[in-house]
Design a protein around this motif. Structure first.
Motif, PDB file in Angstrom:
ATOM      1  N   THR A   1       0.831  -1.207   0.000  1.00 42.89           N
ATOM      2  CA  THR A   1       0.000   0.000   0.000  1.00 42.89           C
ATOM      3  C   THR A   1       0.860   1.250   0.000  1.00 42.89           C
ATOM      4  O   THR A   1       0.539   2.247  -0.645  1.00 42.89           O
TER       5      THR A   1
ATOM      6  N   PRO B   1      -3.989   1.756  -2.183  1.00 41.78           N
ATOM      7  CA  PRO B   1      -4.839   0.758  -1.526  1.00 41.78           C
ATOM      8  C   PRO B   1      -4.972  -0.541  -2.323  1.00 41.78           C
ATOM      9  O   PRO B   1      -5.216  -0.524  -3.527  1.00 41.78           O
TER      10      PRO B   1
ATOM     11  N   THR C   1      -7.109  -3.919  -2.901  1.00 42.53           N
ATOM     12  CA  THR C   1      -8.499  -4.318  -2.705  1.00 42.53           C
ATOM     13  C   THR C   1      -8.690  -5.823  -2.627  1.00 42.53           C
ATOM     14  O   THR C   1      -9.595  -6.295  -1.960  1.00 42.53           O
TER      15      THR C   1
ATOM     16  N   VAL D   1      -9.213  -7.153   7.593  1.00 32.18           N
ATOM     17  CA  VAL D   1      -9.279  -5.703   7.738  1.00 32.18           C
ATOM     18  C   VAL D   1      -7.887  -5.255   8.158  1.00 32.18           C
ATOM     19  O   VAL D   1      -7.366  -5.662   9.196  1.00 32.18           O
TER      20      VAL D   1
ATOM     21  N   ASP E   1      -5.520  -1.785   8.493  1.00 27.67           N
ATOM     22  CA  ASP E   1      -5.549  -0.317   8.563  1.00 27.67           C
ATOM     23  C   ASP E   1      -6.921   0.229   8.192  1.00 27.67           C
ATOM     24  O   ASP E   1      -7.058   1.145   7.378  1.00 27.67           O
ATOM     25  N   ASP E   2      -7.957  -0.355   8.761  1.00 31.11           N
ATOM     26  CA  ASP E   2      -9.354   0.060   8.556  1.00 31.11           C
ATOM     27  C   ASP E   2      -9.851  -0.117   7.120  1.00 31.11           C
ATOM     28  O   ASP E   2     -10.835   0.497   6.730  1.00 31.11           O
ATOM     29  N   ARG E   3      -9.165  -0.922   6.329  1.00 32.07           N
ATOM     30  CA  ARG E   3      -9.592  -1.204   4.951  1.00 32.07           C
ATOM     31  C   ARG E   3      -9.827  -2.704   4.817  1.00 32.07           C
ATOM     32  O   ARG E   3      -9.030  -3.504   5.299  1.00 32.07           O
TER      33      ARG E   3
ATOM     34  N   ARG F   1      -5.243  -3.722  -7.155  1.00 34.00           N
ATOM     35  CA  ARG F   1      -5.553  -2.386  -6.652  1.00 34.00           C
ATOM     36  C   ARG F   1      -6.527  -1.788  -7.657  1.00 34.00           C
ATOM     37  O   ARG F   1      -6.451  -2.065  -8.866  1.00 34.00           O
TER      38      ARG F   1
END
Length: 175
Positions: A63, A68, A70, A87, A89-91, A109
């Motif tokens: 990242t 990011p 996906t 999950v 780093d909150d993604r 990505r």
């Protein structure tokens, strides 16, 4: 202009070749050219087959350079208990199981931007792992991942000089 000056644009592969390794950092190398003409875009040397423990470090490292992530495509038979998502780093990163073989990880990505990364087996010796990673990131690489692992003695089906995971201070970040 640098990629960071345009926040909406995808990041490119890094130009740096070496960075210091901190304890717990994922050991990953990416191709250092923006052309992406080789079969592989990088290489990863996880410490174990525990994907829930290994994947977050890889995602964080990627990242930083690619933006990011996906989706991750893996061969379920090569990893211990493959979840459907993590999950990090909150993604949410979705994890797909593909019959790609345990020698690659497919990273996505955005919608259709895919990266193919060689997976060096955790039990590989440091010299064999370095050789496999160096060969995978060559811009002119046209060798399949499995053949790179065989040629460098890192393929579990064609074991190299050692069957046991080595202890390497440089790999563990204590060197």
């Amino acid at each position: 202009m640098a990629d960071s000056e345009f926040p909406g644009l995808p990041k490119l592969l890094p130009d740096a070749i070496h960075r210091a390794v901190k304890p717990g950092t994922a050991l990953v190398r990416l191709e250092t050219t923006h052309s992406r003409e080789g079969l592989l875009d990088g290489a990863w040397w996880p410490r174990s087959r525990d994907i829930s423990r290994e994947l977050p470090g890889l995602i964080i490292a990627l990242t930083e350079h690619l933006g990011p992530i996906t989706r991750i495509g893996l061969d379920a038979s090569a990893w211990d208990e493959l979840p459907t998502r993590l999950v990090i780093d909150d993604r949410v990163v979705h994890i797909d199981s593909f019959p790609t073989g345990d020698d690659t990880v497919l990273i996505t990505r955005g919608d259709n931007d895919h990266f193919s990364v060689l997976v060096v087996p955790p039990q590989a010796t440091p010299d064999a792992a370095r050789a496999a990673m160096a060969r995978a990131v060559r811009a002119d690489n046209i060798t399949q991942a499995e053949q790179i692992l065989i040629d460098t003695g890192t393929n579990p089906a064609h074991p190299g000089p050692t069957e046991n995971p080595p202890t390497d201070p440089e790999r563990d970040g204590s060197a």
